[in-house]
Structure formats: C-alpha cells, structure tokens
Design a protein around this motif. Structure first.
Motif, short mmCIF file in Angstrom:
data_model
loop_
_atom_site.label_atom_id
_atom_site.label_comp_id
_atom_site.label_asym_id
_atom_site.label_seq_id
_atom_site.Cartn_x
_atom_site.Cartn_y
_atom_site.Cartn_z
N TYR A 39 31.10 -16.90 19.30
CA TYR A 39 29.16 -16.41 18.73
C TYR A 39 29.32 -15.10 19.35
CZ TYR A 39 27.47 -20.64 17.89
OH TYR A 39 27.44 -21.78 17.05
N ILE A 40 29.21 -13.41 18.68
CA ILE A 40 29.39 -11.87 19.33
C ILE A 40 27.60 -12.71 18.79
CG2 ILE A 40 30.10 -10.02 18.77
CD1 ILE A 40 31.88 -11.20 17.82
N LEU A 41 27.01 -12.02 20.26
CA LEU A 41 26.00 -11.31 20.90
C LEU A 41 25.26 -9.44 21.29
CD1 LEU A 41 25.95 -14.34 20.90
CD2 LEU A 41 23.83 -14.16 22.97
N GLU A 42 25.02 -9.54 20.34
CA GLU A 42 24.48 -8.07 20.12
C GLU A 42 22.83 -7.85 20.67
OE1 GLU A 42 25.22 -3.80 21.03
OE2 GLU A 42 26.66 -5.60 20.56
N GLU A 46 17.90 -6.95 13.73
CA GLU A 46 18.62 -6.74 11.95
C GLU A 46 18.98 -5.61 12.51
OE1 GLU A 46 20.51 -6.39 8.80
OE2 GLU A 46 18.95 -7.93 8.75
N ALA A 47 18.58 -3.89 13.61
CA ALA A 47 19.45 -3.52 14.60
C ALA A 47 21.21 -3.45 14.84
CB ALA A 47 18.46 -2.30 14.32
N ALA A 48 20.40 -4.75 14.96
CA ALA A 48 21.57 -5.57 16.26
C ALA A 48 23.16 -6.01 15.60
CB ALA A 48 21.23 -6.11 17.40
N LEU A 49 22.74 -6.74 13.75
CA LEU A 49 23.42 -6.78 13.49
C LEU A 49 24.30 -5.60 12.39
CD1 LEU A 49 21.52 -9.79 11.34
CD2 LEU A 49 23.47 -10.19 13.67
N GLN A 50 23.86 -4.92 12.23
CA GLN A 50 23.94 -3.23 12.13
C GLN A 50 25.25 -2.87 12.81
OE1 GLN A 50 21.41 -0.37 10.46
NE2 GLN A 50 23.16 0.67 9.91
#
Length: 527
Positions: free
Chosen positions: A474-477, A485-489
């Motif tokens: 799991y990669i968490l931002e 959504e900005a974090a996923l981007q």
C-alpha cells in the motif's frame, strides 16, 4: 542441558549453578591491568550488574570460579580467559554499592547507604563511625587497607537509578545529587589508597552533576576497545550460543539461518562507539532462548515510567525523523533531565543507537537499533500522545481494525478507525500541518509492528508512507487541505509504485486528505 540466567546477575551463581556465561574476562583483564578509575554507561538490562559481580569475584581472589569445573548438577563449565593469564588472584577489600535495589525515597536511599557502610565498618573494625557519609567513606577505606594490607576496590552499580525514577522532581534530584557527591566525593583524594574504581549507570556521569569532584574517571562508554564489554556480539552468539540458536530453530520449525536472521532483526543493532560492532540485547536474547519464543521482552522491563513521561513533555518526537538523525559528539553532554533535547536521553536509555559515524565531522547518526525497540517505543508514544479517550478498550478496537486490514485487506474499516483515533487527539495537529499528521500515522503503524517505510524514495520523489503487507503493498500519499484525488495523481505522476512492480504482491495506491479545520481525515480514495 542449557540453563539461561534470566534475571540472575550474580557471577558466582551463574558459574556454580551451571548457567550459560559469555566470557567477558578478556576485557575485564584489560581493564584491571591497564587502569584504575572507570565509568561505563549502558542501557538498563544490558549486563552492567553482572560485569560488576564479575569484577568483585576477580578482586576477591575467586580463581575457582574462573577455572573449568563440573557443577553439582553435572554441568561442565569451561575455563575462562582470565584464568589463563598472569593475574595473581590476590584478595582485595571490595566495597560494593548497588543502587538498583528499588530505592524510591530519600529516606530509603539514606537507609541503604547507612546499612551498607555499617556492614563494612563492622567487617573492618570501626566501632564508632562518624555521622557524615564522606568521613565514613574515608575512614572505611583507611581501615580496610590497614587490616588487609591491600588497597581498596570500590564498585558502584547503577548510580543514577534513583534519579531516573524521579525525573521531573527537581527537589528530590537535588537532594540525591548532594548525597552522592558527599558519599563518593572523597574517592579522588583517596586515589593512592584505591586499587580499582568502577562506576556504572545509564547516563553519562557529567550530565547528572554527581561526580564533578570525581573528574579523574576514565569514561570507556564509547571507547572502541570496550564496545563489547556488555551485551552479546554476533561472534559470541554464533559460537558460545550456537546450540541455543539451533534448539530454538528446531522448536520454531525454522532453519538455523532463518532463526539467526529473526534474532538479529529483533534484538541486534546496538552500537556503542565509532567501531560500530553489532551488539545484541542480552536480556531479550536470553529470554527468547529461555521461553523458546521471539517476543518483546526488554522495553517494558527496562523503561522507567518517569522517563516516558519526561519524553512526553519534550518537543514532539518524530519517529520517522529519529531514524537517521545526526548528532554531534558534544550533544551527549546535554543534561539527562533536559526537556529541550531528547536525543541524548533516547541514546543512553537504549531507544536509539549509533548507526553511522562520520569522522570528518565527528558526527554520529542515530536510529532505532531493532524491531523490538522500534515497536515498543511507538507503543509508548501512542499511549502518551493520545488523549484520555485512547484507553485500553479503544486501542483494542483500533488494533482489531488494523488486523482486519492486514489479514483481509479491509482498508475502509481501518480508515474509519483512524478517524476515530484522530478525533480523540484534537490537540495533536494544531497548526503543524501535514508533516505532523504524517509522523503520527508512521508511529501508529510502527506500534502495530507493521513493515512501514517513511519517505520511501523513488526516482522522481518520495512517497509519504509505504506499507509492505503480507498480501499486498500500500502506497499512501497525504494531502493537507487538498483532495484525495490530488494525492493519487501525485503517486501516478511520480511513479512511486514502479519500484515494486516485480514484487509479486498487488499494489494499492491510497490518497488521504486531511483538513486543518476538522483536524481529521475528510476524504480518501484508493485504486
């Protein structure tokens, strides 16, 4: 038959009753033949008391304990190094003070000192002792030397134990300091009558301000030649204790190499000088062999509650930043009870250790020594930074949510549990922004024993957190006052997942949005 000395600190008992003993007498011999007044700092439960007991046996002339013999239980004890040397085995008068006996009040301290001095005064024929501790010490040294014809040996174990349990109580600390200065101050002036002086503790003696009058002590705490004098080195582990590794591996259904790797990950990693010799925690190692199980043993038994409370009152400790923190040599001279700078406290207490030495800068890089300490420290931080709502019941609920996430991939329920947790600590974030939110998440994951990487490097940047789970990565931002959504981007644009493409486990990207107004997670997305 393998007997493990759990909680046994008497050298005589270990040898005569057939317990395993890792031979430290090469360094004992070096010490007693090359110098006289020494100080050694090591964390609690690291073998200091056993070392003091060994020194006492040497100076009491107990050669029989160091030769090879068979115990009454039929266990063969090997000859130790010092028995092969030219040491003369003369009997010296030994004055031994052990302050690890559970003294909590100044009255108990005074009574212990009075009783100890009284026993020695009776032994050496002092009928009418003075009422002043410093005068009693001087008279006792004189009488012992006169009666035996030998210079006196003074051994002081865990000198700072009482002060470590009274951190935050300035008046009590001041009183105990004065008592110590009065009792041991004469040792410097009595140098010509002393054969050997050895003092142990956790904190560097200059920091406690106790031995300011005893400034001739040779501090060997970070001297490369003495790095292995307490604890168990890997060489000692795979030789003296190889049968124990094999036995534990057999009981756990593992290979020898797999068991050695597990012991190393949990109990190794301590360094006590520039030489960076790997040292295992002896207390945890012996407990693991005795219980036939790898578990966390040292943290709860070696952590004074006053110390954790003191750390809670210091500037916030970021566990992620503590890994790899640079520290100058002079930083270790900061007062132990200082509330401004926690690193020396964490190093001397055994929570951080030396990971690297940079000679060009005379700079040490600190970090957590192993998995046991890292997890235990995170659990303690959890208990003390969380509000009263984070009681045992809530932690149990939180842990169940974590286990469901770890075992079954139930991410949604775990994030809901995170929201409950952050709602219970409204003061935690305040105006410190995303970084503090990130630090607390990292600490929580560590407290649950997760394999977590903070600031996980990739070719284009650093992912905030990477969780390496049994069934997936799991990669968490984290985004502060922004969108999930900005974090996923950002995860996609910077290719944080690319380094794990060949791992074989499924990869999940998680974006978390945290609101400064709500002081909680307000949105999350995963893909």
């Amino acid at each position: 038959m393998r007997k493990y000395p759990v909680g046994i600190q008497s050298f005589e008992s270990i040898r005569t009753e057939g317990y395993i003993y890792v031979d430290k007498t090469p360094l004992v011999y070096k010490m007693i033949t090359e110098g006289k007044p020494y100080f050694l700092s090591r964390p609690r439960r690291f073998g200091k008391s056993l070392l003091v007991s060994t020194l006492a046996a040497v100076f009491e002339g107990r050669r029989d304990l160091f030769e090879a013999f068979t115990t009454e239980y039929g266990i063969e004890q090997p000859q130790l190094f010092i028995a092969t040397t030219d040491w003369k085995w003369e009997k010296y008068p030994v004055l031994r003070f052990d302050f690890s006996v559970g003294l909590e009040t100044v009255e108990q301290f005074d009574q212990y000192v009075d009783n100890t001095l009284g026993q020695y005064e009776k032994l050496y024929g002092i009928a009418h002792p003075s009422t002043a501790a410093n005068v009693r010490m001087i008279n006792l040294i004189s009488a012992a030397e006169k009666q035996t014809g030998k210079k006196v040996v003074v051994l002081v174990d865990e000198y700072d134990n009482m002060m470590l349990h009274s951190l935050g109580n300035a008046e009590k600390q001041k009183t105990v300091r004065e008592r110590f200065q009065n009792l041991f101050g004469p040792l410097k002036s009595e140098d010509s009558h002393l054969q050997f002086v050895f003092i142990t503790g956790i904190s560097k003696f200059s920091q406690m301000g106790i031995f300011s009058k005893l400034n001739n002590l040779n501090n060997i705490s970070m001297v490369p030649a003495y790095e292995t004098i307490c604890g168990i080195s890997e060489e000692e582990l795979v030789t003296t204790m190889r049968p124990d590794i094999e036995l534990l591996a057999q009981k756990q259904g593992l290979t020898y190499d797999a068991m050695l790797a597990a012991l190393k990950a949990n109990y190794d990693g301590y360094h006590f000088g520039k030489g960076k010799t790997d040292m295992y925690n002896p207390f945890s190692l012996i407990k693991a062999f005795n219980n036939a199980e790898i578990d966390s043993y040292w943290f709860d038994s070696a952590t004074p509650s006053a110390l954790i409370e003191m750390l809670a009152n210091m500037p916030p400790i970021d566990m992620a930043e503590a890994e790899g923190t640079p520290c100058m040599a002079e930083d270790f001279d900061v007062a132990f009870d200082s509330y401004q700078y926690p690193l020396p406290v964490l190093y001397q207490s055994g929570y951080l250790t030396i990971k690297e030495y940079r000679p060009s800068r005379d700079q040490y890089v600190l970090g957590f020594p192993n998995r046991e300490v890292r997890k235990g420290f995170a659990i303690s931080l959890y208990r003390y930074v969380a509000s009263s709502q984070a009681d045992v019941r809530n932690r149990s609920v939180f842990q169940n949510a974590w286990l469901d996430f770890r075992d079954d991939g139930n991410l949604a329920a775990f994030i809901e549990a995170l929201k409950v947790f952050f709602a219970g600590v409204p003061y935690m974030i305040d105006d410190k922004g995303e970084h503090h939110f990130h630090a607390m998440l990292y600490t929580l994951f560590v407290s649950f024993g997760a394999d977590v990487v903070a600031e996980d490097l990739s070719s284009k940047g650093r992912a905030d957190l990477t969780l390496k789970m049994p069934k997936g990565i799991y990669i968490l931002e984290l985004k502060y006052d922004d969108t999930a959504e900005a974090a996923l981007q950002q995860i996609d644009e910077r290719g944080y997942a690319a380094k794990y493409a060949l791992d074989g486990r499924p990869i999940t990207k998680v974006g978390l949005a945290f609101s400064s107004k709500e002081r909680n997670i307000t949105e999350w997305k995963a893909k």
